[in-house]
Design a protein around this motif. Sequence first.
Motif, short mmCIF file in Angstrom:
data_model
loop_
_atom_site.label_atom_id
_atom_site.label_comp_id
_atom_site.label_asym_id
_atom_site.label_seq_id
_atom_site.Cartn_x
_atom_site.Cartn_y
_atom_site.Cartn_z
N ARG A 181 -1.05 33.77 46.89
CA ARG A 181 0.11 33.07 47.46
C ARG A 181 0.48 31.86 46.60
O ARG A 181 1.66 31.55 46.42
CB ARG A 181 -0.16 32.62 48.89
N VAL A 182 -0.52 31.19 46.05
CA VAL A 182 -0.25 30.06 45.15
C VAL A 182 0.52 30.56 43.93
O VAL A 182 1.47 29.92 43.46
CB VAL A 182 -1.56 29.37 44.72
N TYR A 183 0.12 31.73 43.42
CA TYR A 183 0.80 32.30 42.25
C TYR A 183 2.24 32.73 42.58
O TYR A 183 3.11 32.72 41.71
CB TYR A 183 0.01 33.49 41.71
N GLU A 184 2.48 33.10 43.83
CA GLU A 184 3.85 33.40 44.26
C GLU A 184 4.71 32.14 44.23
O GLU A 184 5.87 32.16 43.80
CB GLU A 184 3.83 34.03 45.65
N TYR A 185 4.14 31.03 44.68
CA TYR A 185 4.85 29.75 44.61
C TYR A 185 5.04 29.31 43.16
O TYR A 185 6.04 28.67 42.81
CB TYR A 185 4.10 28.67 45.40
N HIS A 186 4.07 29.66 42.31
CA HIS A 186 4.20 29.38 40.88
C HIS A 186 5.40 30.13 40.31
O HIS A 186 6.18 29.58 39.51
CB HIS A 186 2.91 29.80 40.16
N GLY A 187 5.56 31.38 40.71
CA GLY A 187 6.71 32.16 40.29
C GLY A 187 8.01 31.56 40.80
O GLY A 187 9.02 31.52 40.08
N ALA A 188 8.00 31.06 42.04
CA ALA A 188 9.19 30.42 42.62
C ALA A 188 9.56 29.16 41.85
O ALA A 188 10.75 28.88 41.62
CB ALA A 188 8.93 30.07 44.09
N GLU A 189 8.56 28.41 41.43
CA GLU A 189 8.79 27.20 40.63
C GLU A 189 9.49 27.55 39.31
O GLU A 189 10.50 26.94 38.95
CB GLU A 189 7.45 26.51 40.35
N HIS A 190 8.98 28.56 38.61
CA HIS A 190 9.56 28.97 37.33
C HIS A 190 11.00 29.46 37.48
O HIS A 190 11.89 29.11 36.71
CB HIS A 190 8.72 30.09 36.70
N LYS A 191 11.23 30.27 38.49
CA LYS A 191 12.56 30.86 38.71
C LYS A 191 13.58 29.77 39.06
O LYS A 191 14.74 29.83 38.64
CB LYS A 191 12.49 31.92 39.82
N THR A 192 13.14 28.77 39.81
CA THR A 192 14.03 27.68 40.20
C THR A 192 14.42 26.84 38.99
O THR A 192 15.60 26.47 38.82
CB THR A 192 13.36 26.79 41.28
N ILE A 193 13.44 26.54 38.14
CA ILE A 193 13.73 25.77 36.91
C ILE A 193 14.66 26.57 36.01
O ILE A 193 15.61 26.01 35.43
CB ILE A 193 12.41 25.41 36.19
N ALA A 194 14.42 27.86 35.90
CA ALA A 194 15.27 28.72 35.06
C ALA A 194 16.71 28.75 35.57
O ALA A 194 17.67 28.74 34.79
CB ALA A 194 14.71 30.14 35.01
N CYS A 195 16.87 28.76 36.88
CA CYS A 195 18.20 28.75 37.50
C CYS A 195 18.93 27.45 37.17
O CYS A 195 20.11 27.46 36.81
CB CYS A 195 18.08 28.94 39.01
N TYR A 196 18.22 26.34 37.30
CA TYR A 196 18.80 25.03 36.98
C TYR A 196 19.18 24.95 35.51
O TYR A 196 20.25 24.45 35.14
CB TYR A 196 17.79 23.93 37.34
N GLU A 197 18.31 25.47 34.64
CA GLU A 197 18.59 25.43 33.20
C GLU A 197 19.78 26.31 32.82
O GLU A 197 20.47 26.04 31.83
CB GLU A 197 17.34 25.89 32.42
#
Length: 324
Positions: A181-197
Amino acid sequence: MAKEQHITSIGGQAVMEGVMMRGPHKTAVSVRKSDGEIVTKVDENGTKKRSKIAKLPIIRGCISFIESLVIGMKALMYSAEFVDVEDEEETESKFDKWLEDKLGDKIKDVVIYFAVFLSVIMSVGLFILLPFGLLWLVKAIPQLKFITDQKIFISVFEGIMRMLIFLGYMVLVSQMSDIKRVYEYHGAEHKTIACYEAGEELTVENVRKHKRFHPRCGTSFLLFTMIISIIVYAFLPGIDENKKIVAILLGIGTRLLCLPIIAGLSYEVIKWAGRSKNKCVGILSKPGLWLQKLTTREPDDAQIEVAIESMKPCIPENKEEDKW
């Protein structure tokens, strides 16, 4: 019309049922409670007050590494306060009471810095001392003298051992149910930063379509650290095997002294790689992205919502301030 891409310095970390994001001026931790509510804690991170010396190449990497450990541990402890607290009866031991009486409000800071200290000691033992010990075991085999006497063998062997230990550790940890589940949140973090970028509005729909692999992830930083350590340790003086105790102590000492240099160089390399569009740099960054297949998983919409909430407070009014 294509939106202009904005490569950001904002980075993050997955925590228990949440995400921590760290921007140029603010750090935010968002956690989803068991009742579904998202709570967000925002703090100033003090980067505005950094001296010119602290912003110098290499030095800034060492400082950033230490800060990341402390801030990350604080975020983990904060998130842990919201996990299953309703289902657990808290029983305070005599030792807990003694600590609280003696340290008062400072107890959390003491625990955090002690935890950071322990994690550093464990990392040094696992990735520095263990490979060095294995090196001496191999050097003790007479039949391999023609190889082990070569200076380049020392740094390459230690580097390979460090890589294997690191990969083995990652594989084992990735199998733990709680870590998934922590790794799922890790994926969410990456995807959110990519969206902002990508210059898109931070919505669940927009974030969902982005990849969970990011070139400036801490996993990639660690991999670069392993590679750079091979190069740095290749320049260390040779081992005089006639004085084994002195050689061992000298070997351990020089490796520990080189750690700040390795951390600083790794920071500069990943900073440069994150900005570069060069194809060769892209190829060098691939192993780090592949490794993220272990450390990230596809998040659900609820986890993406948490990542978005932690991202928003970290975005400065002036986008130039969070440029990578």
